[in-house]
Design a protein around this motif. Structure first.
Motif, PDB file in Angstrom:
ATOM      1  N   HIS A   1       0.810  -1.117   0.023  1.00  0.00           N
ATOM      2  CA  HIS A   1      -0.058  -0.041  -0.034  1.00  0.00           C
ATOM      3  C   HIS A   1       0.912   1.402   0.182  1.00  0.00           C
ATOM      4  O   HIS A   1       1.733   1.309   0.888  1.00  0.00           O
ATOM      5  CB  HIS A   1      -0.666   0.137   1.345  1.00  0.00           C
ATOM      6  CG  HIS A   1      -1.968   0.906   1.342  1.00  0.00           C
ATOM      7  ND1 HIS A   1      -2.962   0.570   0.285  1.00  0.00           N
ATOM      8  CD2 HIS A   1      -2.123   2.148   1.860  1.00  0.00           C
ATOM      9  CE1 HIS A   1      -3.947   1.809   0.444  1.00  0.00           C
ATOM     10  NE2 HIS A   1      -3.199   2.651   1.390  1.00  0.00           N
ATOM     11  N   PRO A   2       0.725   2.241  -0.774  1.00  0.00           N
ATOM     12  CA  PRO A   2      -0.451   2.076  -2.077  1.00  0.00           C
ATOM     13  C   PRO A   2       0.248   1.308  -2.947  1.00  0.00           C
ATOM     14  O   PRO A   2       1.438   0.986  -3.011  1.00  0.00           O
ATOM     15  CB  PRO A   2      -0.106   3.532  -2.394  1.00  0.00           C
ATOM     16  CG  PRO A   2       1.000   4.016  -1.911  1.00  0.00           C
ATOM     17  CD  PRO A   2       1.300   3.370  -0.713  1.00  0.00           C
ATOM     18  N   GLN A   3      -0.461   0.833  -4.023  1.00  0.00           N
ATOM     19  CA  GLN A   3      -0.119  -0.031  -4.993  1.00  0.00           C
ATOM     20  C   GLN A   3       0.531   0.529  -6.043  1.00  0.00           C
ATOM     21  O   GLN A   3       0.421   1.496  -6.910  1.00  0.00           O
ATOM     22  CB  GLN A   3      -1.492  -0.852  -5.750  1.00  0.00           C
ATOM     23  CG  GLN A   3      -2.315  -1.585  -4.717  1.00  0.00           C
ATOM     24  CD  GLN A   3      -2.988  -0.562  -3.748  1.00  0.00           C
ATOM     25  OE1 GLN A   3      -3.951  -0.006  -4.221  1.00  0.00           O
ATOM     26  NE2 GLN A   3      -3.013  -0.690  -2.283  1.00  0.00           N
TER      27      GLN A   3
ATOM     28  N   GLU B   1      -7.142   9.152  -0.739  1.00  0.00           N
ATOM     29  CA  GLU B   1      -7.766   7.786  -0.251  1.00  0.00           C
ATOM     30  C   GLU B   1      -8.907   8.400   0.774  1.00  0.00           C
ATOM     31  O   GLU B   1      -8.801   9.036   1.703  1.00  0.00           O
ATOM     32  CB  GLU B   1      -6.764   6.931   0.284  1.00  0.00           C
ATOM     33  CG  GLU B   1      -7.257   5.871   1.119  1.00  0.00           C
ATOM     34  CD  GLU B   1      -5.886   4.987   1.572  1.00  0.00           C
ATOM     35  OE1 GLU B   1      -5.046   5.290   1.533  1.00  0.00           O
ATOM     36  OE2 GLU B   1      -6.366   3.797   2.019  1.00  0.00           O
TER      37      GLU B   1
ATOM     38  N   ARG C   1      -8.028  -2.127   1.590  1.00  0.00           N
ATOM     39  CA  ARG C   1      -7.425  -0.832   1.182  1.00  0.00           C
ATOM     40  C   ARG C   1      -7.170  -0.627  -0.346  1.00  0.00           C
ATOM     41  O   ARG C   1      -6.622  -1.660  -0.994  1.00  0.00           O
ATOM     42  CB  ARG C   1      -6.312  -0.632   1.957  1.00  0.00           C
ATOM     43  CG  ARG C   1      -6.209  -0.682   3.344  1.00  0.00           C
ATOM     44  CD  ARG C   1      -4.980  -0.544   4.120  1.00  0.00           C
ATOM     45  NE  ARG C   1      -4.607   0.847   4.260  1.00  0.00           N
ATOM     46  CZ  ARG C   1      -3.321   1.454   4.750  1.00  0.00           C
ATOM     47  NH1 ARG C   1      -2.658   0.594   4.981  1.00  0.00           N
ATOM     48  NH2 ARG C   1      -3.399   2.504   4.687  1.00  0.00           N
ATOM     49  N   ARG C   2      -7.168   0.436  -0.740  1.00  0.00           N
ATOM     50  CA  ARG C   2      -6.939   0.779  -2.247  1.00  0.00           C
ATOM     51  C   ARG C   2      -6.284   2.116  -2.524  1.00  0.00           C
ATOM     52  O   ARG C   2      -7.359   2.958  -2.368  1.00  0.00           O
ATOM     53  CB  ARG C   2      -7.895   0.222  -3.227  1.00  0.00           C
ATOM     54  CG  ARG C   2      -7.481   0.363  -4.593  1.00  0.00           C
ATOM     55  CD  ARG C   2      -8.626  -0.136  -5.494  1.00  0.00           C
ATOM     56  NE  ARG C   2      -8.850  -1.454  -5.426  1.00  0.00           N
ATOM     57  CZ  ARG C   2     -10.197  -1.929  -5.733  1.00  0.00           C
ATOM     58  NH1 ARG C   2     -11.067  -0.942  -6.114  1.00  0.00           N
ATOM     59  NH2 ARG C   2     -10.620  -3.260  -6.073  1.00  0.00           N
ATOM     60  N   ARG C   3      -5.059   2.375  -3.062  1.00  0.00           N
ATOM     61  CA  ARG C   3      -4.783   3.791  -3.461  1.00  0.00           C
ATOM     62  C   ARG C   3      -3.615   3.455  -4.517  1.00  0.00           C
ATOM     63  O   ARG C   3      -2.778   2.859  -4.120  1.00  0.00           O
ATOM     64  CB  ARG C   3      -4.368   4.212  -2.249  1.00  0.00           C
ATOM     65  CG  ARG C   3      -3.811   5.653  -2.376  1.00  0.00           C
ATOM     66  CD  ARG C   3      -3.229   6.019  -1.205  1.00  0.00           C
ATOM     67  NE  ARG C   3      -2.149   7.310  -1.387  1.00  0.00           N
ATOM     68  CZ  ARG C   3      -1.465   7.813  -0.527  1.00  0.00           C
ATOM     69  NH1 ARG C   3      -1.438   7.299   0.530  1.00  0.00           N
ATOM     70  NH2 ARG C   3      -0.689   8.951  -0.739  1.00  0.00           N
TER      71      ARG C   3
END
Ligand code: NAD
Ligand code: UDP
Ligand code: UDP
Length: 361
Positions: A151-153, A267, A317-319
């Protein structure tokens, strides 16, 4: 006669949005698969207004003719009702391959069809690209990262996808689509571009597609409780559609063949996210008849949230890490969340009004 021609020219230019004139050497023949959908129709608008010749191919599973109807009849525009799972023989210079259901309820509705669209459909478009020497851009997704442990990707991360879960038809379908792109690049010399798109919202997204942005806006406009799946502490980052469209065009015309993330790195938890749409309802025009219980600018209390059970395999979680897009494309999102939401709320309000006016016809 001259007057008549002038009148005709005038009515032609008034009938369509303004289109730039491009010389023959700069004008491209462009195919957009899924071009009658949410993202595809905005991309169609941009490329048409830039002066290119467009062919939109769509099977209207989730797309609508209404999204592109303002171009119908224009000499640079063609709309073909076609399923990309079937071969397609046309002549083009560039292919934006967007055909695929995108929202979880839509892609889970018929998982086998979702798989066929992303695998056989992509194979066909790569076969077409190979035959005519066209460049193909694949609309891939942040879902290739699954429920991420990084995270982040960033683009180096290989992902964490359950291959047999309910989201797999889409996630694995897109992963195979990416694999196919690089196999055709290495083996056949096809020029490919891969955009890993993160959550996107804006006008023309389907009101009932079950995504969080459309659900919350619709629920807020209708005075219904906002449905939160699980605790609402899961995060997403939302980009406005015009930012995405600019990124897709920049990527297509760049020399970057490896995958590139396109998303807004701001986010939010899902619980955080619900306040702005509701607080913005005060900006909805008065002439739109909302449910009298609508929140209309009042803060949302927890009683106006309905907590439902957590969705299976829901990424927590995604960002996006967008350093690559910034550095190599000079791209980053510019539309603030509130501005994008405001535009989307206005669109949904007009759609509700349109529906209300047409229900007795
Ligand atoms: P959408 O559902 O509005 O658009 C998809 C379009 O593809 C629709 O017009 C649909 O009718 C068409 N389509 C589906 N299957 C087809 C088939 N077999 N043959 C021909 N046409 C077909 O969704 P969208 O949000 O505009 O997504 C566009 C693309 O971007 C998709 O590939 C999606 O996976 C990708 N993407 C979108 C998001 C997002 O947040 N919107 C995020 C990541 C990736
Ligand atoms: N294809 C297509 N349009 C074309 C060329 C190919 O739809 O203009 C399809 C074709 O039906 C095939 C797929 O793309 O199933 C892959 O094509 P390719 O040439 O790589 O494979 P082959 O035809 O040799 O199996
Ligand atoms: N979500 C929610 N309520 C809804 C719709 C979605 O809480 O009415 C949650 C969902 O569980 C997910 C997030 O919002 O954690 C984003 O969901 P969406 O379907 O918009 O996109 P995706 O899961 O594909 O990122």
């Amino acid at each position: 006669l001259r007057e008549k021609i002038r009148d005709l020219e005038q009515s032609f230019s008034q009938k369509y949005p303004p289109v730039k004139f491009l010389s023959e050497k700069d004008r491209k023949r462009i195919l957009i698969t899924g071009g009658a959908g949410f993202v595809g129709s905005h991309l169609t608008d941009k490329l048409m207004m830039d002066g290119h010749e467009l062919t939109v191919v769509d099977n209207f599973f989730t797309g609508r003719k209404r999204n592109v109807e303002h171009w119908i009849g224009h000499e640079n525009f063609e709309l073909i009702n076609h399923d990309v799972v079937e071969p397609l023989y046309i002549e083009v210079d560039q292919i934006y391959h967007l055909a695929s259901p995108a929202s979880p309820p839509n892609y889970m509705y018929n998982p086998i069809k979702t798989l066929k669209t992303n695998t056989i459909g992509t194979l066909n478009m790569l076969g077409l690209a190979k035959r005519v020497g066209a460049r193909l851009l694949l609309a891939s997704t942040s879902e290739v990262y699954g429920d991420p442990e990084v995270h982040p990707q960033n683009e180096e991360y290989w992902g964490h996808v359950n291959p047999i879960g309910p989201r797999a038809c889409y996630d694995e379908g897109k992963r195979v689509a990416e694999t196919m792109c690089y196999a055709y690049m290495k083996q056949e010399g096809v020029e490919v571009r891969v955009a890993r798109i993160f959550n996107t919202f804006g006008s023309r997204m389907h009101m009932n597609d079950g995504r969080v942005v459309s659900n919350f806006i619709l629920q807020a406009l209708q005075g219904e409780p906002l449905t939160v799946y699980g605790t609402g502490s899961q995060t997403r980052a939302f980009q406005y559609v015009s930012d995405l469209v600019n990124g897709l065009v920049l990527l297509m015309n760049s020399n970057i063949s490896s995958p590139v993330n396109l998303g807004n790195p701001e986010e939010h938890t899902i619980l955080d996210f619900f306040s702005p749409p509701v607080n913005m309802l005060s900006s909805v025009p008065k002439r739109i008849r909302l449910n009298p219980n609508a929140y209309r600018g009042r803060a949302v209390s927890r009683s106006q949230i309905q907590f439902l059970s957590e969705a299976q395999d829901d990424p927590q979680r995604r960002r996006p890490d967008i350093r690559k897009a910034k550095m190599m494309l000079g791209w980053e999102p510019v539309v603030p969340l509130e501005e994008g939401l405001n535009k989307t709320i206005q669109y949904f309000s007009r759609e509700l009004e349109h529906q209300a006016n047409n229900q007795y016809i």
